[in-house]
Design a protein around this motif. Structure first.
Motif, PDB file in Angstrom:
ATOM      1  N   ASN A  48       0.828  -1.206   0.000  1.00 51.44           N
ATOM      2  CA  ASN A  48       0.000   0.000   0.000  1.00 51.44           C
ATOM      3  C   ASN A  48       0.863   1.258   0.000  1.00 51.44           C
ATOM      4  OD1 ASN A  48       0.623   0.826   2.803  1.00 51.44           O
ATOM      5  ND2 ASN A  48      -0.589  -0.975   3.367  1.00 51.44           N
ATOM      6  N   THR A  49       0.208   2.355  -0.258  1.00 61.25           N
ATOM      7  CA  THR A  49       0.851   3.672  -0.217  1.00 61.25           C
ATOM      8  C   THR A  49       0.121   4.524   0.808  1.00 61.25           C
ATOM      9  OG1 THR A  49       1.552   3.562  -2.534  1.00 61.25           O
ATOM     10  CG2 THR A  49       1.417   5.741  -1.535  1.00 61.25           C
ATOM     11  N   MET A  50       0.879   5.135   1.689  1.00 54.90           N
ATOM     12  CA  MET A  50       0.309   6.036   2.681  1.00 54.90           C
ATOM     13  C   MET A  50       0.750   7.456   2.357  1.00 54.90           C
ATOM     14  SD  MET A  50       0.842   3.795   6.162  1.00 54.90           S
ATOM     15  CE  MET A  50      -0.531   4.529   7.069  1.00 54.90           C
ATOM     16  N   ILE A  63       8.311  12.767   5.012  1.00 56.61           N
ATOM     17  CA  ILE A  63       7.336  11.727   5.307  1.00 56.61           C
ATOM     18  C   ILE A  63       8.069  10.438   5.657  1.00 56.61           C
ATOM     19  CG2 ILE A  63       7.092  10.966   2.892  1.00 56.61           C
ATOM     20  CD1 ILE A  63       4.089  10.524   3.495  1.00 56.61           C
ATOM     21  N   SER A  64       7.521   9.711   6.592  1.00 56.19           N
ATOM     22  CA  SER A  64       8.102   8.421   6.976  1.00 56.19           C
ATOM     23  C   SER A  64       6.976   7.521   7.457  1.00 56.19           C
ATOM     24  CB  SER A  64       9.164   8.597   8.063  1.00 56.19           C
ATOM     25  OG  SER A  64       8.612   9.176   9.214  1.00 56.19           O
ATOM     26  N   ARG A  65       7.276   6.256   7.599  1.00 57.56           N
ATOM     27  CA  ARG A  65       6.251   5.320   8.059  1.00 57.56           C
ATOM     28  C   ARG A  65       6.880   4.209   8.874  1.00 57.56           C
ATOM     29  NH1 ARG A  65       3.319   2.676   3.006  1.00 57.56           N
ATOM     30  NH2 ARG A  65       2.638   1.117   4.544  1.00 57.56           N
ATOM     31  N   LYS A  68       3.802  -0.482  13.101  1.00 60.87           N
ATOM     32  CA  LYS A  68       2.833   0.306  13.877  1.00 60.87           C
ATOM     33  C   LYS A  68       1.693   0.824  13.017  1.00 60.87           C
ATOM     34  CE  LYS A  68       6.141   1.871  17.372  1.00 60.87           C
ATOM     35  NZ  LYS A  68       6.762   3.056  18.029  1.00 60.87           N
ATOM     36  N   LYS A  69       1.743   0.520  11.703  1.00 60.94           N
ATOM     37  CA  LYS A  69       0.707   1.010  10.780  1.00 60.94           C
ATOM     38  C   LYS A  69       0.556   2.528  10.912  1.00 60.94           C
ATOM     39  CE  LYS A  69      -2.059  -3.253  11.068  1.00 60.94           C
ATOM     40  NZ  LYS A  69      -3.423  -3.790  11.358  1.00 60.94           N
ATOM     41  N   THR A  70       1.659   3.206  10.955  1.00 58.57           N
ATOM     42  CA  THR A  70       1.655   4.645  11.199  1.00 58.57           C
ATOM     43  C   THR A  70       2.476   5.365  10.146  1.00 58.57           C
ATOM     44  OG1 THR A  70       1.408   4.291  13.572  1.00 58.57           O
ATOM     45  CG2 THR A  70       2.173   6.446  12.869  1.00 58.57           C
ATOM     46  N   VAL A  71       1.952   6.499   9.703  1.00 60.03           N
ATOM     47  CA  VAL A  71       2.684   7.369   8.804  1.00 60.03           C
ATOM     48  C   VAL A  71       2.858   8.717   9.490  1.00 60.03           C
ATOM     49  CG1 VAL A  71       0.590   8.147   7.585  1.00 60.03           C
ATOM     50  CG2 VAL A  71       2.813   8.291   6.451  1.00 60.03           C
ATOM     51  N   TYR A  72       4.010   9.331   9.279  1.00 58.82           N
ATOM     52  CA  TYR A  72       4.359  10.587   9.917  1.00 58.82           C
ATOM     53  C   TYR A  72       4.642  11.647   8.863  1.00 58.82           C
ATOM     54  CZ  TYR A  72       5.372   7.202  13.631  1.00 58.82           C
ATOM     55  OH  TYR A  72       5.295   6.174  14.539  1.00 58.82           O
TER      56      TYR A  72
END
Length: 115
Positions: free
Chosen positions: A32-34, A69-71, A75-79
């Motif tokens: 996937n892409t966040m 951007i980072s992920r 943790k299924k988290t994007v920053y």
């Protein structure tokens, strides 16, 4: 289904920094892409930055060199780290996940940059 919850918006002076986070819950698959989009009053929603599960990134020209951007896949988290903020960065920022043929959005978090 995927649910997204953003946090970290707020009010900051020009030149300052903010960090946004978005936690996903539900069925997340590899590949996937966040990303982060933003929408200012009276304007269309636009891409800010996105990152693939493999770590490839894209940025809007207006934020290159200022935002990162980072992920964390575990943790299924994007920053989104936002530095050198400008008044024109003021907008509602939305987290986004593109997974297979589905697109998911968070509820949005307000970022306001004062001059």
């Amino acid at each position: 289904q995927v649910q997204l919850v953003e946090s970290g918006g707020g009010l900051v002076q020009a030149g300052g920094s903010l960090s946004l986070s978005c936690v996903a819950s539900g069925s997340m698959f590899s590949g996937n892409t966040m990303g982060w989009y933003r929408q200012a009053p009276g304007k269309q929603r636009e891409l800010v930055a996105r990152i693939t599960s493999g770590g490839n990134t894209n940025y809007a020209d207006s934020v290159k060199g200022r935002f990162a951007i980072s992920r964390d896949n575990a943790k299924k988290t994007v920053y989104l780290q936002m530095n050198s903020l400008k008044p024109e960065d003021t907008a509602v920022y939305y987290c986004n996940v593109l997974q297979r043929r589905d697109v998911y959005w968070g509820q949005g978090t307000q970022v306001t940059v004062s001059s």
